[in-house]
Design a protein around this motif. Structure first.
Motif, PDB file in Angstrom:
ATOM      1  N   ASP A  62       0.812  -1.212   0.000  1.00 41.62           N
ATOM      2  CA  ASP A  62       0.000   0.000   0.000  1.00 41.62           C
ATOM      3  C   ASP A  62       0.849   1.267   0.000  1.00 41.62           C
ATOM      4  O   ASP A  62       0.317   2.368   0.068  1.00 41.62           O
ATOM      5  N   TYR A  63       2.152   1.126  -0.069  1.00 42.51           N
ATOM      6  CA  TYR A  63       3.054   2.277   0.038  1.00 42.51           C
ATOM      7  C   TYR A  63       3.542   2.714  -1.338  1.00 42.51           C
ATOM      8  O   TYR A  63       4.010   1.897  -2.130  1.00 42.51           O
ATOM      9  N   PHE A  64       3.463   3.997  -1.622  1.00 39.24           N
ATOM     10  CA  PHE A  64       3.874   4.568  -2.897  1.00 39.24           C
ATOM     11  C   PHE A  64       5.267   5.174  -2.728  1.00 39.24           C
ATOM     12  O   PHE A  64       5.449   6.120  -1.970  1.00 39.24           O
ATOM     13  N   CYS A  65       6.265   4.634  -3.410  1.00 38.43           N
ATOM     14  CA  CYS A  65       7.643   5.126  -3.326  1.00 38.43           C
ATOM     15  C   CYS A  65       7.910   6.081  -4.486  1.00 38.43           C
ATOM     16  O   CYS A  65       7.880   5.671  -5.637  1.00 38.43           O
ATOM     17  N   LYS A  66       8.197   7.351  -4.170  1.00 33.01           N
ATOM     18  CA  LYS A  66       8.468   8.360  -5.192  1.00 33.01           C
ATOM     19  C   LYS A  66       9.959   8.651  -5.237  1.00 33.01           C
ATOM     20  O   LYS A  66      10.636   8.600  -4.212  1.00 33.01           O
ATOM     21  N   LYS A  67      10.458   8.975  -6.432  1.00 32.11           N
ATOM     22  CA  LYS A  67      11.891   9.251  -6.645  1.00 32.11           C
ATOM     23  C   LYS A  67      12.722   8.225  -5.903  1.00 32.11           C
ATOM     24  O   LYS A  67      13.592   8.543  -5.098  1.00 32.11           O
ATOM     25  N   THR A  68      12.445   6.987  -6.182  1.00 28.98           N
ATOM     26  CA  THR A  68      12.988   5.908  -5.365  1.00 28.98           C
ATOM     27  C   THR A  68      14.258   5.292  -5.941  1.00 28.98           C
ATOM     28  O   THR A  68      14.643   5.553  -7.076  1.00 28.98           O
ATOM     29  N   SER A  69      14.872   4.461  -5.127  1.00 29.91           N
ATOM     30  CA  SER A  69      16.064   3.700  -5.504  1.00 29.91           C
ATOM     31  C   SER A  69      15.907   2.287  -4.946  1.00 29.91           C
ATOM     32  O   SER A  69      15.014   2.029  -4.137  1.00 29.91           O
ATOM     33  N   ALA A  70      16.767   1.396  -5.371  1.00 26.74           N
ATOM     34  CA  ALA A  70      16.680   0.002  -4.931  1.00 26.74           C
ATOM     35  C   ALA A  70      16.759  -0.136  -3.404  1.00 26.74           C
ATOM     36  O   ALA A  70      15.958  -0.863  -2.822  1.00 26.74           O
ATOM     37  N   PRO A  71      17.689   0.544  -2.705  1.00 28.59           N
ATOM     38  CA  PRO A  71      17.733   0.410  -1.239  1.00 28.59           C
ATOM     39  C   PRO A  71      16.453   0.877  -0.547  1.00 28.59           C
ATOM     40  O   PRO A  71      16.010   0.268   0.426  1.00 28.59           O
ATOM     41  N   LYS A  72      15.839   1.951  -1.054  1.00 26.67           N
ATOM     42  CA  LYS A  72      14.597   2.445  -0.452  1.00 26.67           C
ATOM     43  C   LYS A  72      13.479   1.422  -0.612  1.00 26.67           C
ATOM     44  O   LYS A  72      12.698   1.195   0.311  1.00 26.67           O
ATOM     45  N   VAL A  73      13.404   0.800  -1.785  1.00 29.08           N
ATOM     46  CA  VAL A  73      12.360  -0.203  -2.026  1.00 29.08           C
ATOM     47  C   VAL A  73      12.614  -1.429  -1.167  1.00 29.08           C
ATOM     48  O   VAL A  73      11.683  -2.001  -0.597  1.00 29.08           O
TER      49      VAL A  73
END
Length: 80
Positions: A62-73
């Motif tokens: 349910d979480y929307f990751c914006k301007k993301t990178s692999a570590p954040k995901v």
């Protein structure tokens, strides 16, 4: 025994591709092929999510990751 897979939606619209969504997808698949997350994630490429200014975009649960990178995901995958 029930096998639960986490769904990860990766935007592959033109702006997200330019911002590195293709490399992000490849990196995530490589990072989740080993360790605790092996076999527990399903990656789904989507069309444009209409959030082009914050590319690349990924949805984890349910979480929307914006301007993301692999570590954040990966951090978000471990939280969910």
């Amino acid at each position: 025994m029930k096998h639960v897979r986490k769904l990860v939606f990766i935007c592959t619209g033109s702006d997200c591709k330019k911002a590195g969504a293709k490399k992000l997808s490849k990196d995530l698949k490589g990072l989740t092929d080993e360790g605790d997350l092996k076999g527990s994630c399903k990656f789904i490429k989507t069309k444009c999510m209409d959030m082009c200014k914050t590319a690349p975009n990924v949805i984890v649960g349910d979480y929307f990751c914006k301007k993301t990178s692999a570590p954040k995901v990966l951090d978000q995958l471990k939280k969910s």
